[in-house]
Design an enzyme around this catalytic site. Sequence first.
Site, short mmCIF file in Angstrom:
data_model
loop_
_atom_site.label_atom_id
_atom_site.label_comp_id
_atom_site.label_asym_id
_atom_site.label_seq_id
_atom_site.Cartn_x
_atom_site.Cartn_y
_atom_site.Cartn_z
N ASP A 92 -58.84 -38.25 37.15
CA ASP A 92 -57.92 -37.94 35.86
C ASP A 92 -56.85 -38.89 35.92
OD1 ASP A 92 -60.31 -36.19 35.57
OD2 ASP A 92 -58.77 -34.45 35.32
N HIS A 244 -56.88 -37.26 41.45
CA HIS A 244 -56.46 -38.16 40.42
C HIS A 244 -56.28 -39.33 40.93
CE1 HIS A 244 -55.53 -33.90 39.49
NE2 HIS A 244 -55.28 -34.15 38.14
#
Length: 727
Positions: A92, A244
């Site tokens: 992300d 991430h």
Amino acid sequence: MSDRSRRRGRAPKRRFPLRYLLPALLLVAMIAMLMLRGYVHSEIMADHRIQPEAATDKVPEKILDGGPVIDTREGQETSRSIADHKLVLTFDDGPDPEWTPKVLDVLKKHHAHAVFFVTGTMASRYPDLVHRMVEEGHEVGLHTFNHPDLSYQSTKRIDWELSQNQLALEGAAGVRTSLFRPPYSSFADAMDDKSWPVTKYIGSRGYITVVNNTDSEDWKRPGVDEIIKRATPHGGKGAIVLMHDSGGNRSQTVAALDRFLPDLQGEGYTFQNLTEALGIASAHTPVTGVELWKGKAWVYAVDASENITGVLVAGLAVIGVLVMGRFGLMLILSAAHARRVRKKGFAWGPPVTEPVSVLVPAYNEAKCIENTVRSLMLSEHPIEIIVIDDGSTDGTARIVENMRLPNVRVVRQHNAGKPAALNRGLANARFDLVVMMDGDTVFEPATVRELVQPFGDPRVGAVAGNAKVGNRDSLIGAWQHIEYVMGFNLDRRMYDILRCMPTIPGAVGAFRRSALEPIGGMSDDTLAEDTDVTMALHRDGWRVVYAEKARAWTEAPESVQQLWSQRYRWSYGTMQAIWKHRRALVERGPSGRFGRVGLPLVSLFMVLAPLLAPLIDIFLIYGVVFGPTEKTVIAWFGVLAIQVVCAAYAFRLDKERMTHLISLPLQQLLYRQLMYVVLLQSWITALTGGRLRWQKLRRTGTVGAAPGGLPQQRTASVRSDDRRPVG
């Protein structure tokens, strides 16, 4: 007015002057690029609110108890899970220029695929990384443009977030995607009555919502071992793993990934794209035609804004150094100049008492010429006055002749320009010391005497006087008053100490004829004949100094149009003079000294600095709009405070009232932009080889007797045996 306009009974329309067009467009373009950068960096549209937990009674049980892939397209409400021994790695908040390439390298090293949920802001700034993701077989999903919690947003804002995110993806990789992950999302069982309506709406727009069921919590940076532990599913189950590749230091994520992938591959796991793991069609749809070019145009515009902003930041740094350097030099060297002048017993040499010729070139100065001549008649120094009428059509010469004053002569010529008029005056002057002034200027009684005293030093070839704004009651006049006192006269003190005075002001200056004659007198090669002749005198070995007590009061332009015309000529003429005397940079002796000291300073402070100065205000607007507002405002006021200190010091040296400094902040906001337009237009004229004609300013005659003038007229007679025959 044309006949057609008269017949129609209305005035002709005034067109926007073309000379303003290009500078205005460049200024607007700079602001637009900064606005785009701020927009892309999420500094204005960002919404950092996060919705607290809410009830779940409106969320179907099959969604709460279902898998991490939620499909509400075409009215359906289904969820799916990943089959055993299959892992879908998701990353992300990227792409990040530092960490995303490292993540991609590790994935490529271990022959694994993943899904990258990119934000529009990051994808717009780093399109090459998005393109690499797609080229290397990974899937890309949307993570909104600005990363807001969509439960707070309207459907219009949600549509905007999606469309802008897609636009960036189309421009970067030439594809659209059907995958979406909401910001701040978690497991499917965390869906509540606030987020579920958003998920349904997202589905109605054609997107599959992807959450996760295994969270590595790498954003907490708990350590490599802990990240691997949290990312590993139990009992061989399949999972969508959340990681991430942006948002902070992801070194632990990269290190964990490099161990996690081979370890689980050794246990029989495969790392696939989401659609591969589900066995459905790819989430990517190629875009062509208009949609593709719209995306590319967006990416190119963002790239241009980043590059241009970088250049502007560099320019801001340059102007910061120039402003601070100039202010520092002005304060230090002006103080040295003041100490020299006030030093007990200081004198240039023996007192200068010999008569002086005062040349007054005049073209259509009917409103001012009488005040000018009468102020000279009050002179405390013996003078002759020569008014050179340069083909006036308003009776200027007749006004002077009708005054019938002693020691005043009128010389008429066809209109040939100010340099020619001054040379005509030189040819008719009887004395070696010559004072030159403008036809709209008035002198104080002591001006001529103070102006010629430096000629007691035989090395001095010219003297600059202290030009003052007489019509300072208007706002524009007050701004020019500040500029004259601070920007011109404080500069002259600095240049005097450095021995590289660039300009003898046309309103009040004095010369030796014996210094002017070898260099050919006043030249019409440039539009700034005063700067041109001053530089020529330096190169010929003469000293040029400043006499601050030799005050002259001149009428400054009273409209923006008149001010623009005057400064345009000054700027262009200064650039012409710098170019004309460029060889001084490589010459030896006095010419070389001026070339390597004076020319660089004039170029930096009079050409480059004004061109870059508006950046201070542009970045003020940027900082106020996008942030950090407080730091930006403090920095701007810091620069303003330095300017106020310099201005106050200059006003103190000139014994001026400080009340005029009230308009200084407004001057800095507005006046800089006008000077930018003027200077940029001068650059354009110079680079395109254009020629600028002399422009006559419209005078009002508002400057009467100079402050300090004597109550009665005093004729400074010149003995006949002091006179030279007219050459």
